[in-house]
Write an enzyme that holds these catalytic residues in place. Structure first.
Site, mmCIF file in Angstrom:
data_model
loop_
_atom_site.group_PDB
_atom_site.id
_atom_site.type_symbol
_atom_site.label_atom_id
_atom_site.label_comp_id
_atom_site.label_asym_id
_atom_site.label_seq_id
_atom_site.Cartn_x
_atom_site.Cartn_y
_atom_site.Cartn_z
ATOM 1 N N LYS A 90 4.666 3.072 -5.553
ATOM 2 C CA LYS A 90 5.857 5.050 -5.137
ATOM 3 C C LYS A 90 5.144 4.641 -3.509
ATOM 4 O O LYS A 90 5.846 5.115 -2.822
ATOM 5 C CB LYS A 90 4.403 5.787 -5.925
ATOM 6 C CG LYS A 90 4.668 7.111 -5.415
ATOM 7 C CD LYS A 90 4.387 8.039 -6.039
ATOM 8 C CE LYS A 90 2.975 8.018 -6.154
ATOM 9 N NZ LYS A 90 2.006 8.633 -4.693
ATOM 10 N N ASN A 91 4.021 4.143 -3.541
ATOM 11 C CA ASN A 91 3.031 4.591 -2.321
ATOM 12 C C ASN A 91 3.591 3.216 -0.696
ATOM 13 O O ASN A 91 3.735 3.348 -0.095
ATOM 14 C CB ASN A 91 1.412 4.144 -2.623
ATOM 15 C CG ASN A 91 1.181 5.535 -3.049
ATOM 16 O OD1 ASN A 91 1.486 6.715 -3.270
ATOM 17 N ND2 ASN A 91 -0.014 6.098 -2.852
ATOM 18 N N CYS A 132 -4.145 19.975 -1.350
ATOM 19 C CA CYS A 132 -3.961 19.706 -2.710
ATOM 20 C C CYS A 132 -4.879 19.493 -3.645
ATOM 21 O O CYS A 132 -6.233 19.647 -2.886
ATOM 22 C CB CYS A 132 -3.118 18.306 -2.639
ATOM 23 S SG CYS A 132 -3.588 17.268 -2.666
ATOM 24 N N ARG A 134 -7.721 17.558 3.185
ATOM 25 C CA ARG A 134 -7.005 16.227 2.931
ATOM 26 C C ARG A 134 -5.486 16.571 4.914
ATOM 27 O O ARG A 134 -4.274 17.100 4.484
ATOM 28 C CB ARG A 134 -5.564 16.120 2.219
ATOM 29 C CG ARG A 134 -6.103 15.532 1.032
ATOM 30 C CD ARG A 134 -4.668 15.225 -0.546
ATOM 31 N NE ARG A 134 -4.635 13.741 0.210
ATOM 32 C CZ ARG A 134 -3.885 13.372 -0.634
ATOM 33 N NH1 ARG A 134 -3.537 14.040 -1.563
ATOM 34 N NH2 ARG A 134 -2.993 11.984 -0.462
ATOM 35 N N ASP A 181 -7.864 5.994 -6.085
ATOM 36 C CA ASP A 181 -6.306 6.282 -7.290
ATOM 37 C C ASP A 181 -6.297 5.345 -8.512
ATOM 38 O O ASP A 181 -5.516 5.720 -9.223
ATOM 39 C CB ASP A 181 -4.937 5.763 -6.704
ATOM 40 C CG ASP A 181 -4.284 6.802 -5.684
ATOM 41 O OD1 ASP A 181 -4.992 7.680 -5.745
ATOM 42 O OD2 ASP A 181 -3.823 6.672 -4.743
ATOM 43 N N ARG A 230 6.102 13.329 -11.003
ATOM 44 C CA ARG A 230 5.470 11.860 -10.201
ATOM 45 C C ARG A 230 5.625 10.463 -9.955
ATOM 46 O O ARG A 230 6.090 10.141 -8.708
ATOM 47 C CB ARG A 230 4.202 12.925 -9.119
ATOM 48 C CG ARG A 230 4.551 14.457 -8.780
ATOM 49 C CD ARG A 230 4.152 15.285 -8.379
ATOM 50 N NE ARG A 230 3.051 14.402 -7.023
ATOM 51 C CZ ARG A 230 1.934 14.226 -6.701
ATOM 52 N NH1 ARG A 230 1.676 15.013 -6.555
ATOM 53 N NH2 ARG A 230 2.699 13.415 -5.343
HETATM 54 C C1 UD1 Z 1 -2.974 7.467 0.427
HETATM 55 C C2 UD1 Z 1 -2.550 7.285 -0.889
HETATM 56 C C3 UD1 Z 1 -3.311 8.423 -1.363
HETATM 57 C C4 UD1 Z 1 -4.173 7.116 -1.897
HETATM 58 C C5 UD1 Z 1 -4.755 7.323 -0.257
HETATM 59 C C6 UD1 Z 1 -6.009 6.813 -0.575
HETATM 60 C C7 UD1 Z 1 0.417 7.461 0.417
HETATM 61 C C8 UD1 Z 1 1.497 8.192 -0.509
HETATM 62 N N1 UD1 Z 1 -0.818 8.653 -0.595
HETATM 63 O O1 UD1 Z 1 -2.900 8.979 0.775
HETATM 64 O O2 UD1 Z 1 -2.775 7.924 -2.868
HETATM 65 O O3 UD1 Z 1 -5.202 8.185 -2.937
HETATM 66 O O4 UD1 Z 1 -4.509 6.995 0.481
HETATM 67 O O5 UD1 Z 1 -5.973 5.448 -1.107
HETATM 68 O O6 UD1 Z 1 0.130 6.934 -0.219
HETATM 69 N N2 UD1 Z 1 -7.779 12.132 6.434
HETATM 70 C C9 UD1 Z 1 -8.145 13.614 7.503
HETATM 71 N N3 UD1 Z 1 -7.251 13.359 8.479
HETATM 72 C C10 UD1 Z 1 -6.718 12.747 8.679
HETATM 73 C C11 UD1 Z 1 -5.485 11.719 7.541
HETATM 74 C C12 UD1 Z 1 -7.047 11.620 6.383
HETATM 75 O O7 UD1 Z 1 -9.057 13.682 7.406
HETATM 76 O O8 UD1 Z 1 -5.262 12.648 9.425
HETATM 77 C C13 UD1 Z 1 -8.587 11.368 5.451
HETATM 78 C C14 UD1 Z 1 -7.989 12.320 4.303
HETATM 79 O O9 UD1 Z 1 -8.120 13.392 2.908
HETATM 80 C C15 UD1 Z 1 -9.315 11.186 3.008
HETATM 81 C C16 UD1 Z 1 -9.325 10.207 3.625
HETATM 82 O O10 UD1 Z 1 -8.965 10.707 4.949
HETATM 83 O O11 UD1 Z 1 -10.428 12.045 2.545
HETATM 84 C C17 UD1 Z 1 -8.889 9.076 3.520
HETATM 85 O O12 UD1 Z 1 -7.192 9.838 3.379
HETATM 86 P P1 UD1 Z 1 -5.739 8.785 3.665
HETATM 87 O O13 UD1 Z 1 -6.028 7.276 3.571
HETATM 88 O O14 UD1 Z 1 -4.319 9.401 5.124
HETATM 89 O O15 UD1 Z 1 -4.342 9.526 2.616
HETATM 90 P P2 UD1 Z 1 -3.293 9.081 2.654
HETATM 91 O O16 UD1 Z 1 -2.725 8.508 3.181
HETATM 92 O O17 UD1 Z 1 -2.989 10.611 2.051
#
Ligand code: UD1
Length: 420
Positions: free
Chosen positions: A22-23, A118, A123, A307, A399
Site C-alpha cells: 500500500k505505502n 489523525c 502529523r 506500522d 484501508r
Molecule cells: C508514512 C507511512 C505510515 C508510517 C509512517 C512512519 C505512507 C502512506 N504512510 O507516513 O504508514 O507509519 O510513514 O513510518 O507511507 N512529520 C512532521 N512534519 C512533516 C512530516 C512528518 O512533523 O512534514 C512527523 C510525523 O508527525 C511523524 C514523523 O514525522 O511524527 C514521521 O512521519 P512520516 O515518516 O512523515 O510519516 P508519513 O509519511 O505520514
C-alpha cells in the site's frame, strides 16, 4: 458498519499470498502525475486507500485505466486539467498530500487540502512545505488549503531534514525529478517503499543517486516518460501475518515476503522464539515452542517499523515474561492498549513506552478498531484468544489489508465478516 467475528484458539497453517505494498502504491500513483505518457503499475493491491488515490489522481484530469485481465494492473497518464486536491478526498486519506510535489513540479501549481490530524497523532506536513519552498515554490496556507505556485518551475536545492520523514522524502523526490538542477535530500528516509518509488522514477527517466541511503541526489530532467513498474510486496502485511503464525503457534508460508524488507522485526521475532526461513518464493514462519518477551523500539527503517508496533504488541501479550515496547515516531499510537487489556492483556503505558506482561491466555471480547494497524492487533489477539471476539469498525482494516477473512480462513482460522 461491518464487523469481524473470530473464534480463537486455532493454529494457522498454510500459505498466504502477500499483496503489493500500500505505502509504495500510493506515492507511485502520484508519480503518474509527473508524465503525460502512461505509467503502468502492476501488483496493485485491492485496498480502500488505493481506490481513494486512484480517484484523486483521476480528478486531476489524468486517465486511470485497468490494463489486462489480472485486475491488479493500472495505467496512469495524461494532461493535468485540474490541480486542486479537494478536502472531500484528502480528509479520507492523509497520503493524498503526495500529489502536492508532482502537481507543482509538472503543472506549476497545486491547491491541496491540509490533511489535518489523525487518530495516531498530529502529523503536520511542514517538512513537505519547507522543502518545496526551498525549491522555489511560493506557498500560502489559506482556507484549509496549501496553495503552491512555481510558474517558472522548481529549481534544485539542498534539503536537510531535521528528522526522518517518509512522506516528505517521497514528495520532494518526485518534485526534484522535474526541477531544474541538482537536489540533495539529506537525512532522507530509506524505507523499501522509497527505494521502490526511486526505481520507478529512474525507469521514467529520472536521474537519482544514493537510492537506499539517507542521502539522495537528484539531477532534474526536463520531462519524464512512461514506464512499467511492479509494486514491491507489502512488508507490513507480511510482518502482520508472521505475527499471526507466531501468536497461534502455527506454521505459515508467506508467498512474496522478503526478509531484507522486514528490518528489525526479524531480530525481535527470532529473539521471541519464532522461526523464520527465507526461500526465493517467500518466508516460512512457524512457532514450535513458547514465546519469550523481546523489547523493541520503533525507529525509521531499518529500525522496527511503527506500522508493526500494534501487531507485535498483541503477540507479546501472550509471551513468557515481559516486553518493553517504545514508540518514537508517533505520539499517540497506543490506542489498541485499552482494547487488548479488555481481552485480558496486562499492558501499562508510561509516556511513550508500554510494558507488556505476558499472560497465559487472552479471552475473547467485543472490541473497537481505532486505526489501521491497531485493528489488526485486535484480530491477532482474537485469533489467539479463548472464545469469541468481535472487532467493530473494520473499515480501518479495509484501508490497508486485502481479503483478511479469506486469507486467514484459508489457513484454518474461524473468522467471518458480518456486514452491517
Ligand atoms: C508514512 C507511512 C505510515 C508510517 C509512517 C512512519 C505512507 C502512506 N504512510 O507516513 O504508514 O507509519 O510513514 O513510518 O507511507 N512529520 C512532521 N512534519 C512533516 C512530516 C512528518 O512533523 O512534514 C512527523 C510525523 O508527525 C511523524 C514523523 O514525522 O511524527 C514521521 O512521519 P512520516 O515518516 O512523515 O510519516 P508519513 O509519511 O505520514
Amino acid at each position: 458498519m461491518d464487523k469481524i467475528r473470530i473464534r480463537g484458539g486455532k493454529p494457522l497453517s498454510g500459505e498466504i499470498v502477500i499483496g503489493g505494498a500500500k505505502n509504495a502504491g500510493l506515492p507511485l500513483m502520484a508519480a503518474g502525475l509527473l508524465t503525460d505518457e502512461r505509467l503502468v503499475l502492476s501488483n496493485v493491491p485491492h485496498l480502500a486507500d488505493i481506490r481513494t488515490m486512484q480517484e484523486l489522481v483521476a480528478q486531476h484530469g489524468v486517465a486511470v485505466e485497468p490494463v489486462g485481465t489480472d485486475g491488479r494492473t493500472v495505467a496512469i497518464g495524461g494532461e493535468i486539467t485540474n490541480s486542486v486536491a479537494p478536502y472531500d478526498i484528502v480528509r479520507k486519506m492523509r497520503a493524498s498530500v503526495f500529489v502536492l510535489g508532482p502537481l507543482v513540479a509538472r503543472a506549476g501549481e497545486a491547491k491541496v487540502s491540509l490533511p489535518g490530524g489523525c487518530a495516531i497523532g498530529n502529523r503536520p506536513i511542514d517538512l513537505h512545505i519547507k522543502g518545496l519552498e526551498a525549491m522555489g515554490a511560493e506557498i500560502v496556507l489559506e482556507g484549509g488549503y496549501v496553495q503552491a505556485r512555481a510558474p517558472k518551475g522548481l529549481h534544485g536545492a539542498r534539503i536537510a531534514f531535521p528528522f526522518v520523514s517518509v512522506g516528505a522524502t517521497e514528495n520532494l523526490l518526485m518534485a526534484a525529478a522535474l526541477a531544474e538542477g541538482r537536489t540533495e535530500l539529506v537525512n532522507a528516509a530509506r524505507e523499501p517503499e522509497i527505494c521502490d518509488l526511486a526505481h520507478c522514477l529512474v525507469a521514467m527517466g529520472a536521474q537519482i543517486e544514493g537510492i537506499g541511503t539517507a542521502h539522495l541526489v537528484v539531477e532534474g530532467v526536463k520531462r519524464l516518460h512512461g514506464a512499467e513498474h511492479a509494486i514491491i510486496p507489502d512488508r507490513i502485511e507480511c510482518g502482520t501475518y508472521a505475527c499471526a503464525a507466531a501468536i497461534t503457534g502455527g506454521d505459515l508460508f508467506l508467498r512474496g515476503g522478503r526478509l531484507d524488507h522486514l528490518g528489525a522485526l526479524v531480530k525481535a521475532l527470532r529473539e521471541a522464539g519464532v522461526d523464520i526461513d527465507e526461500t526465493p518464493q517467500g518466508l516460512h514462519v512457524r512457532r514450535r515452542a513458547g514465546l519469550h518477551g523481546a523489547d523493541v523500539m520503533t525507529e525509521p527503517y531499518p529500525g522496527f517499523a511503527t506500522d508493526m508496533q500494534a501487531q507485535y504488541m498483541a503477540l507479546m501479550c501472550v509471551c513468557d515474561g515481559a516486553a518493553l515496547i517504545t514508540e518514537t515516531i508517533f505520539e499517540n499510537r497506543f490506542m489498541h492498549v485499552p482494547e487488548l487489556n479488555r481481552m485480558g492483556a496486562r499492558i501499562n503505558v508510561h509516556g511513550s513506552s508500554a510494558i507488556v506482561r505476558g499472560v497465559p491466555q487472552l479471552s475473547g471480547a467485543p472490541v473497537m478498531a481505532t486505526d489501521l494497524r491497531a485493528s489488526f492487533s485486535l484480530v491477532l489477539a482474537g485469533l489467539a484468544a479463548q472464545g469469541e471476539t468481535t472487532v467493530n469498525r473494520v473499515y480501518h482494516l479495509d484501508r490497508g489489508y486485502e481479503a483478511v477473512e479469506q486469507k486467514l480462513a484459508a489457513c484454518g482460522a474461524d473468522i467471518e465478516r458480518i456486514p452491517g
